[in-house]
Design a protein around this motif. Structure first.
Motif, PDB file in Angstrom:
ATOM      1  N   ASP A 127      -0.292   3.654   0.141  1.00  0.00           N
ATOM      2  CA  ASP A 127       0.535   3.523   1.334  1.00  0.00           C
ATOM      3  C   ASP A 127       0.384   4.821   2.136  1.00  0.00           C
ATOM      4  O   ASP A 127       0.915   5.864   1.757  1.00  0.00           O
ATOM      5  N   ALA A 129       1.544   5.724   4.995  1.00  0.00           N
ATOM      6  CA  ALA A 129       2.783   6.251   5.572  1.00  0.00           C
ATOM      7  C   ALA A 129       3.573   7.029   4.528  1.00  0.00           C
ATOM      8  O   ALA A 129       4.132   8.084   4.821  1.00  0.00           O
ATOM      9  N   HIS A 157      -1.704   0.092   2.495  1.00  0.00           N
ATOM     10  CA  HIS A 157      -0.630  -0.296   3.402  1.00  0.00           C
ATOM     11  C   HIS A 157      -0.730   0.579   4.641  1.00  0.00           C
ATOM     12  O   HIS A 157      -0.865   1.803   4.534  1.00  0.00           O
ATOM     13  N   SER A 159       0.884   1.845   8.288  1.00  0.00           N
ATOM     14  CA  SER A 159       1.925   2.050   9.301  1.00  0.00           C
ATOM     15  C   SER A 159       1.922   3.538   9.619  1.00  0.00           C
ATOM     16  O   SER A 159       1.138   4.297   9.047  1.00  0.00           O
ATOM     17  N   ASN A 161       4.476   7.156  11.119  1.00  0.00           N
ATOM     18  CA  ASN A 161       5.817   7.734  11.173  1.00  0.00           C
ATOM     19  C   ASN A 161       5.741   9.151  11.732  1.00  0.00           C
ATOM     20  O   ASN A 161       4.668   9.625  12.105  1.00  0.00           O
ATOM     21  N   ASP A 166       9.912   7.395   6.309  1.00  0.00           N
ATOM     22  CA  ASP A 166       9.054   6.208   6.284  1.00  0.00           C
ATOM     23  C   ASP A 166       9.682   5.113   7.138  1.00  0.00           C
ATOM     24  O   ASP A 166      10.354   4.218   6.638  1.00  0.00           O
ATOM     25  N   ASP A 167       9.472   5.198   8.466  1.00  0.00           N
ATOM     26  CA  ASP A 167      10.145   4.269   9.370  1.00  0.00           C
ATOM     27  C   ASP A 167       9.243   3.158   9.896  1.00  0.00           C
ATOM     28  O   ASP A 167       9.602   2.452  10.832  1.00  0.00           O
ATOM     29  N   ASN A 168       8.058   2.995   9.315  1.00  0.00           N
ATOM     30  CA  ASN A 168       7.196   1.836   9.587  1.00  0.00           C
ATOM     31  C   ASN A 168       6.900   1.631  11.072  1.00  0.00           C
ATOM     32  O   ASN A 168       7.016   0.528  11.600  1.00  0.00           O
ATOM     33  N   GLU A 191       2.281  -2.872   7.591  1.00  0.00           N
ATOM     34  CA  GLU A 191       3.714  -2.767   7.291  1.00  0.00           C
ATOM     35  C   GLU A 191       4.470  -2.164   8.480  1.00  0.00           C
ATOM     36  O   GLU A 191       5.192  -1.184   8.343  1.00  0.00           O
ATOM     37  N   VAL A 192       4.313  -2.773   9.611  1.00  0.00           N
ATOM     38  CA  VAL A 192       4.959  -2.301  10.836  1.00  0.00           C
ATOM     39  C   VAL A 192       6.181  -3.166  11.128  1.00  0.00           C
ATOM     40  O   VAL A 192       6.100  -4.393  11.116  1.00  0.00           O
ATOM     41  N   TYR A 193       7.308  -2.508  11.378  1.00  0.00           N
ATOM     42  CA  TYR A 193       8.538  -3.228  11.694  1.00  0.00           C
ATOM     43  C   TYR A 193       8.600  -3.503  13.194  1.00  0.00           C
ATOM     44  O   TYR A 193       9.072  -2.680  13.977  1.00  0.00           O
TER      45      TYR A 193
END
Length: 212
Positions: A127, A129, A157, A159, A161, A166-168, A191-193
């Motif tokens: 990951d 991020a 993964h 994304s 920050n 870890d704010d995606n 893994e993007v919000y």
């Protein structure tokens, strides 16, 4: 939490993982991924930059329990022809500076130790991020981490920050991690919000273009 000292939580965690591995096998899927262990048993509302409990699990005990349970899962998964992936954990900048807390498998030394102790059907899900935040919190080189753990990394993964949490967040064509993705990676997961479908479609196209 596979590093828990609570047997009920361990049993539930193992049963959840085994059920997922069974489902993967029936679907002819090849991989099952899970987080490295935590040194307390977090509820959903305790994840992220939240306060850390006063009493946390002894690191040696948590590590020993985690490795024991990974071995149980690797033996189970091997019978189902499933490859396991351990996702590197994240050290929140705020949690580390305020509470000196870091979960398992965030730095180079411990990540190497864990991967060296696992079976041949266990690999590392990187990951990026998480790595970015952990490297900033613990003051180590992202490049050095990726170099030393290279032989274990087979999936990613994606994304971004601000290096503290870890704010995606979304990423772009100039994001730092592209150069480190192997051409033969088994998969990349976004893994993007963001609930904007058009933006997500553009990210999918970007990943496909960058990882050809």
């Amino acid at each position: 939490n596979l590093a828990s000292q609570n047997q009920l939580i361990i049993n539930k965690s193992l049963n959840l993982a085994k059920t997922a591995i069974e489902i993967n096998s029936k679907l002819n899927a090849k991989y099952y991924a899970f987080h490295a262990g935590f040194l307390f048993d977090p509820k959903i509302n305790m994840l992220g930059d939240k306060p850390v409990p006063i009493n946390i699990i002894d690191r040696k005990k948590g590590l020993k329990e985690f490795l024991k349970n990974v071995k149980i899962l690797s033996n189970f998964a091997s019978k189902k022809n499933i490859i396991l992936l351990i996702e590197n954990n994240v050290v929140s900048y705020n949690q580390f500076t305020k509470y000196r807390y870091k979960p398992l498998m965030c730095d180079i030394k411990e990540s190497l130790h864990i991967m060296n102790k696992t079976s041949k059907n266990v690999f590392l899900l990187m990951d990026f991020a998480h790595l970015k935040v952990s490297a900033n919190s613990l003051l180590f080189s992202k490049k050095e981490y990726l170099k030393k753990l290279d032989k274990y990394i087979i999936a990613y993964h994606l994304s971004d920050n601000n290096s503290r949490s870890d704010d995606n967040l979304s990423f772009n064509k100039n994001s730092w991690f592209w150069r480190y993705i192997k051409p033969k990676a088994k998969y990349c997961s976004i893994e993007v919000y963001d609930d904007n479908i058009l933006k997500l479609k553009k990210l999918i196209s970007l990943v496909n273009k960058k990882t050809k």
